[in-house]
Structures are given as C-alpha cells and as structure tokens.
Design a protein around this motif. Structure first.
Motif, mmCIF file in Angstrom:
data_model
loop_
_atom_site.group_PDB
_atom_site.id
_atom_site.type_symbol
_atom_site.label_atom_id
_atom_site.label_comp_id
_atom_site.label_asym_id
_atom_site.label_seq_id
_atom_site.Cartn_x
_atom_site.Cartn_y
_atom_site.Cartn_z
ATOM 1 N N ARG A 104 0.828 -1.195 0.000
ATOM 2 C CA ARG A 104 0.000 0.000 0.000
ATOM 3 C C ARG A 104 0.867 1.251 0.000
ATOM 4 O O ARG A 104 2.001 1.221 0.467
ATOM 5 C CB ARG A 104 -0.904 0.007 1.232
ATOM 6 C CG ARG A 104 -1.975 -1.054 1.131
ATOM 7 C CD ARG A 104 -2.919 -1.073 2.311
ATOM 8 N NE ARG A 104 -3.928 -2.107 2.109
ATOM 9 C CZ ARG A 104 -5.042 -1.937 1.408
ATOM 10 N NH1 ARG A 104 -5.301 -0.778 0.846
ATOM 11 N NH2 ARG A 104 -5.900 -2.924 1.251
ATOM 12 N N CYS A 105 0.313 2.329 -0.529
ATOM 13 C CA CYS A 105 1.025 3.611 -0.562
ATOM 14 C C CYS A 105 1.292 4.065 0.881
ATOM 15 O O CYS A 105 0.391 4.054 1.716
ATOM 16 C CB CYS A 105 0.175 4.637 -1.300
ATOM 17 S SG CYS A 105 0.761 6.324 -1.109
ATOM 18 N N VAL A 106 2.523 4.463 1.161
ATOM 19 C CA VAL A 106 2.896 4.903 2.509
ATOM 20 C C VAL A 106 2.211 6.230 2.852
ATOM 21 O O VAL A 106 1.965 6.549 4.007
ATOM 22 C CB VAL A 106 4.443 5.041 2.606
ATOM 23 C CG1 VAL A 106 4.866 5.634 3.926
ATOM 24 C CG2 VAL A 106 5.104 3.697 2.416
ATOM 25 N N GLY A 107 1.837 6.980 1.809
ATOM 26 C CA GLY A 107 1.180 8.268 2.043
ATOM 27 C C GLY A 107 -0.299 8.131 2.353
ATOM 28 O O GLY A 107 -0.773 8.596 3.384
ATOM 29 N N CYS A 108 -1.071 7.462 1.457
ATOM 30 C CA CYS A 108 -2.531 7.464 1.598
ATOM 31 C C CYS A 108 -3.127 6.079 1.827
ATOM 32 O O CYS A 108 -4.325 5.951 2.074
ATOM 33 C CB CYS A 108 -3.165 8.096 0.361
ATOM 34 S SG CYS A 108 -2.945 7.085 -1.123
ATOM 35 N N GLY A 109 -2.336 5.047 1.734
ATOM 36 C CA GLY A 109 -2.827 3.699 2.006
ATOM 37 C C GLY A 109 -3.443 2.991 0.808
ATOM 38 O O GLY A 109 -3.849 1.833 0.914
ATOM 39 N N PHE A 132 5.077 5.168 -2.942
ATOM 40 C CA PHE A 132 3.950 6.094 -3.041
ATOM 41 C C PHE A 132 3.129 5.863 -4.305
ATOM 42 O O PHE A 132 3.669 5.484 -5.342
ATOM 43 C CB PHE A 132 4.465 7.544 -3.065
ATOM 44 C CG PHE A 132 5.237 7.924 -1.841
ATOM 45 C CD1 PHE A 132 4.586 8.291 -0.673
ATOM 46 C CD2 PHE A 132 6.636 7.905 -1.850
ATOM 47 C CE1 PHE A 132 5.308 8.634 0.460
ATOM 48 C CE2 PHE A 132 7.360 8.246 -0.721
ATOM 49 C CZ PHE A 132 6.693 8.619 0.442
ATOM 50 N N CYS A 133 1.809 6.133 -4.199
ATOM 51 C CA CYS A 133 0.974 6.095 -5.400
ATOM 52 C C CYS A 133 1.298 7.349 -6.218
ATOM 53 O O CYS A 133 1.971 8.258 -5.723
ATOM 54 C CB CYS A 133 -0.504 6.064 -5.013
ATOM 55 S SG CYS A 133 -1.068 7.620 -4.307
ATOM 56 N N ASN A 134 0.774 7.419 -7.434
ATOM 57 C CA ASN A 134 1.115 8.555 -8.299
ATOM 58 C C ASN A 134 0.725 9.895 -7.702
ATOM 59 O O ASN A 134 1.486 10.855 -7.768
ATOM 60 C CB ASN A 134 0.457 8.389 -9.679
ATOM 61 C CG ASN A 134 1.242 7.388 -10.508
ATOM 62 O OD1 ASN A 134 2.407 7.103 -10.216
ATOM 63 N ND2 ASN A 134 0.592 6.825 -11.511
ATOM 64 N N ASN A 135 -0.469 9.945 -7.095
ATOM 65 C CA ASN A 135 -0.938 11.221 -6.518
ATOM 66 C C ASN A 135 -0.019 11.689 -5.402
ATOM 67 O O ASN A 135 0.331 12.868 -5.333
ATOM 68 C CB ASN A 135 -2.360 11.075 -5.954
ATOM 69 C CG ASN A 135 -3.367 10.982 -7.077
ATOM 70 O OD1 ASN A 135 -3.076 11.350 -8.219
ATOM 71 N ND2 ASN A 135 -4.547 10.474 -6.767
ATOM 72 N N CYS A 136 0.355 10.760 -4.525
ATOM 73 C CA CYS A 136 1.241 11.141 -3.419
ATOM 74 C C CYS A 136 2.631 11.473 -3.952
ATOM 75 O O CYS A 136 3.281 12.398 -3.461
ATOM 76 C CB CYS A 136 1.314 10.025 -2.378
ATOM 77 S SG CYS A 136 -0.217 9.832 -1.460
ATOM 78 N N PHE A 137 3.072 10.727 -4.956
ATOM 79 C CA PHE A 137 4.408 10.962 -5.521
ATOM 80 C C PHE A 137 4.535 12.398 -6.052
ATOM 81 O O PHE A 137 5.569 13.027 -5.946
ATOM 82 C CB PHE A 137 4.710 9.938 -6.623
ATOM 83 C CG PHE A 137 6.175 9.798 -6.889
ATOM 84 C CD1 PHE A 137 6.962 8.969 -6.090
ATOM 85 C CD2 PHE A 137 6.794 10.513 -7.910
ATOM 86 C CE1 PHE A 137 8.336 8.864 -6.302
ATOM 87 C CE2 PHE A 137 8.161 10.397 -8.141
ATOM 88 C CZ PHE A 137 8.930 9.573 -7.339
#
Ligand SMILES: [Zn+2]
Ligand SMILES: [Zn+2]
Length: 257
Positions: A33-38, A48-53
């Motif tokens: 899972r993305c460390v930023g938003c899960g 990170f997912c693209n949005n968080c990246f």
C-alpha cells in the motif's frame, strides 16, 4: 528496477533474480500500500501512489556542486553555495533525493522510529536508481553507513543508515562495512540544536575501528537525512584523516531552509 541494474557479476545477478522472484511472490500474497494514503500500489511502484508521488519535492540541479543544496529556479548553473564557501567541507560530493518535508518526512519517521524497515528498503531502491543521476564518478570501493551509538541501537534495534547502505551496496556489488566507522560518544540528537551547536555537538564523537581498510579508498557514506551537513562532515573528516581518498555522501532527504 531492472533497467538500472547493470550487473556483470554473475553471482550477484543470480542473487538479484532470486530476490526479484521472492519479492513478486510476497507482493502477490501481501499487496503493498502507498505509505502516504494507504491506496493499493501497482507492482513496482516504489512507496507512493502517483498522486502522493506528485506532492514530493525531488532535488534536482542546479545545486551546489559540493553539498547538493538546490538553488532557486532563476539560477541556471550549478556552483558553490555560501555555506560551502564559508565552512570547510571534508566530503567531496553530497547528494540527497528529496526535500525533508511532507510525506517524505512522515515516511522516514515511520521507517526510523516505528521500525518499518520495508520503507527503508524501498528508499534504498530509489536511492540506487538515482546514483548515476547524482554522481559522475561511481567508482566507490566501499559503502559505509553513518553510525549510531550502541545505546541508541539498543533502543531502536537497527541503524536506519545500515538498512539503506546494505541494499545499495548489494546493487552496486561493492563491499559494505557496517562497523568500520563507529560512534564513540552518545551525543544529543542534532535535530533540537541550532546550526553552530550542531558542529560542536558532533566534534570528536566518531572513531575508526580499522584504518587500514580505508587507506586510499573511495567511499560512499550513507545516511537517512542531511540537515546542516555537520554530522556527515565530521564523519568525512575522520575518514579522510585516516587516509580515505574520496568521501561522497548520499542521503534520502535533506532539510531545505
Ligand atoms: Zn498515495
Ligand atoms: Zn554547498
């Protein structure tokens, strides 16, 4: 990661293929899972997912060619920054991947203080993929982590710099020496101190265990965060004093004013 690997050493290549297979197997049963938003991550997206990246501030040139501090957009060429003109820098080149803020800061803190070692291993992937971007000469003989004092190690159970350094060394196919540079004095954490106090706080706190191993060697020193550079500069000072030929510094992130 494959595209960044140019492993001519057959043994390392086989080790890498086995590890990649195991990684795919683990990802199948335990999707990351993305460390930023899960959000669930697609295969091979690091941390990170693209949005968080997109929220992360990556460090790019133009920057100080010595310490890697980025200059504002209107500066077109890399040159020496004010701090590097003012203060003696014992390291040769220091580089960091990101600005230490937002999700990067959160992720590093989870890695360091909540024992999430997998975050550190992913950061090592990112760092390795940036080595050729940041360092013109990558002919290092050894990789060394910035040490932590034994008392801190007992509390935290691992040294975050060791996690990063061991994986980067594996990718580069060069030796990694865990306990060559040691921390002799358990000084207060640098984070709470002002700039001038940071330099005093690290003076004389490091030691070398076996100086023969670094004589005439080109070293890559690894840490998680660089703030004023006082810690890595003190490490580089002692490594140079004992005969290191070159000391480059590489961290995940760096504090920008
Ligand atoms: Zn996300
Ligand atoms: Zn500088």
């Amino acid at each position: 990661m494959e595209k960044f690997i140019s492993l001519n050493n057959k043994k390392i290549r086989i080790k890498y293929l086995i590890l990649s297979f195991l990684k795919k197997l683990i990802q199948f049963f335990f999707p990351e899972r993305c460390v930023g938003c899960g959000e669930l991550l697609k295969e091979d997206t690091p941390l990170f997912c693209n949005n968080c990246f997109l929220t992360l501030k990556a460090i790019n040139p133009p920057f100080c060619y010595k310490c890697g501090y980025p200059f504002p957009g209107y500066v077109k060429v890399s040159h020496l920054c004010g701090e590097c003109i003012k203060e003696k820098r014992y390291f040769d080149f220091a580089r960091s991947c990101f600005s230490y803020e937002g999700l990067i800061r959160e992720a590093i803190q989870k890695f360091k203080f909540n024992g999430k070692v997998f975050i550190g291993l992913k950061f090592a992937d990112i760092m390795f993929s940036r080595t050729s971007y940041f360092f013109e000469k990558r002919d290092w003989d050894l990789i060394i982590p910035v040490p932590v004092h034994i008392n801190k190690l007992r509390k935290r159970e691992f040294n975050q710099a060791q996690v990063l350094a061991s994986k980067i060394a594996f990718y580069l196919g060069i030796p990694y020496l865990r306990y060559l540079l040691i921390k002799k004095i358990n000084n207060p954490s640098q984070f709470s101190l002002k700039r001038e106090d940071r330099i005093k706080n690290v003076k004389g706190v490091f030691g070398i265990v076996d100086s023969k191993k670094i004589k005439e060697k080109k070293l890559l020193l690894i840490d998680d965060v660089m703030t004023t550079g006082a810690t890595v500069n003190e490490c580089a000072k002692i490594l140079k004093r004992y005969g290191a030929k070159r000391v480059d510094v590489f961290t995940i992130a760096r504090t920008l004013k």
